[in-house]
Design a protein around this motif. Structure first.
Motif, PDB file in Angstrom:
ATOM      1  N   UNK A   5       0.698  -1.141   0.085  1.00 20.78           N
ATOM      2  CA  UNK A   5      -0.097  -0.025  -0.191  1.00 20.78           C
ATOM      3  C   UNK A   5       0.779   1.235   0.193  1.00 20.78           C
ATOM      4  N   UNK A   6       1.930   1.138   0.729  1.00 18.58           N
ATOM      5  CA  UNK A   6       2.848   2.449   0.949  1.00 18.58           C
ATOM      6  C   UNK A   6       3.606   2.686  -0.324  1.00 18.58           C
ATOM      7  N   UNK A   7       4.091   1.465  -0.972  1.00 22.25           N
ATOM      8  CA  UNK A   7       4.620   1.382  -2.362  1.00 22.25           C
ATOM      9  C   UNK A   7       3.752   2.223  -3.314  1.00 22.25           C
ATOM     10  N   UNK A   8       2.608   1.738  -3.280  1.00 24.03           N
ATOM     11  CA  UNK A   8       1.619   2.368  -4.486  1.00 24.03           C
ATOM     12  C   UNK A   8       1.396   3.786  -3.987  1.00 24.03           C
ATOM     13  N   UNK A   9       1.263   4.321  -2.861  1.00 28.65           N
ATOM     14  CA  UNK A   9       0.964   5.613  -2.539  1.00 28.65           C
ATOM     15  C   UNK A   9       2.265   6.406  -2.938  1.00 28.65           C
ATOM     16  N   UNK A  10       3.488   5.809  -2.902  1.00 22.52           N
ATOM     17  CA  UNK A  10       4.833   6.625  -3.556  1.00 22.52           C
ATOM     18  C   UNK A  10       4.643   6.678  -4.999  1.00 22.52           C
ATOM     19  N   UNK A  11       4.116   5.447  -5.573  1.00 26.20           N
ATOM     20  CA  UNK A  11       4.149   5.614  -7.147  1.00 26.20           C
ATOM     21  C   UNK A  11       2.887   6.649  -7.576  1.00 26.20           C
ATOM     22  N   UNK A  12       2.022   7.042  -7.020  1.00 26.78           N
ATOM     23  CA  UNK A  12       1.124   7.783  -7.210  1.00 26.78           C
ATOM     24  C   UNK A  12       1.413   9.243  -7.000  1.00 26.78           C
ATOM     25  N   UNK A  13       2.421   9.434  -6.174  1.00 25.54           N
ATOM     26  CA  UNK A  13       2.988  10.652  -5.996  1.00 25.54           C
ATOM     27  C   UNK A  13       3.556  11.664  -7.167  1.00 25.54           C
ATOM     28  N   UNK A  14       3.547  12.895  -7.175  1.00 21.45           N
ATOM     29  CA  UNK A  14       4.139  13.705  -8.414  1.00 21.45           C
ATOM     30  C   UNK A  14       5.613  13.677  -7.862  1.00 21.45           C
ATOM     31  N   UNK A  15       6.526  13.864  -8.836  1.00 14.04           N
ATOM     32  CA  UNK A  15       7.833  14.370  -8.414  1.00 14.04           C
ATOM     33  C   UNK A  15       7.968  15.151  -7.349  1.00 14.04           C
ATOM     34  N   UNK A  16       7.153  16.295  -7.516  1.00 14.07           N
ATOM     35  CA  UNK A  16       7.519  17.411  -6.534  1.00 14.07           C
ATOM     36  C   UNK A  16       6.874  17.041  -5.150  1.00 14.07           C
ATOM     37  N   UNK A  17       6.131  16.019  -5.060  1.00 16.69           N
ATOM     38  CA  UNK A  17       5.622  15.564  -3.795  1.00 16.69           C
ATOM     39  C   UNK A  17       6.661  14.660  -3.240  1.00 16.69           C
TER      40      UNK A  17
END
Length: 68
Positions: A5-17
């Motif tokens: 779940x955490x990995x998926x959250x990171x994948x969905x972040x923008x580069x800026x985030x």
């Protein structure tokens, strides 16, 4: 290790985030990195540099293989 779940959250972040998160985490951990006697701090950063150098060598080797 990160949960799926955490990995998926990171994948969905923008580069800026991701950059903002990295900078925030760095700022929070900086006092810990600099704590201790100078010899300990030096060893800590020497280890980081060795790990970074190894990662960079591996990346360069992978890029070289891709060119062929």
């Amino acid at each position: 290790m990160l949960s799926p779940e955490q990995l998926e959250q990171y994948r969905q972040m923008t580069l800026g985030e991701r950059m903002a998160l990295s900078l925030e985490m760095t700022e929070q951990q900086w006092p810990q990195m600099m704590s201790g006697p100078p010899e300990v701090v030096d060893r800590r950063f020497e280890l980081l540099n060795r790990e970074n150098d190894a990662r960079n060598r591996n990346l360069l080797a992978a890029f070289a293989r891709m060119e062929n």
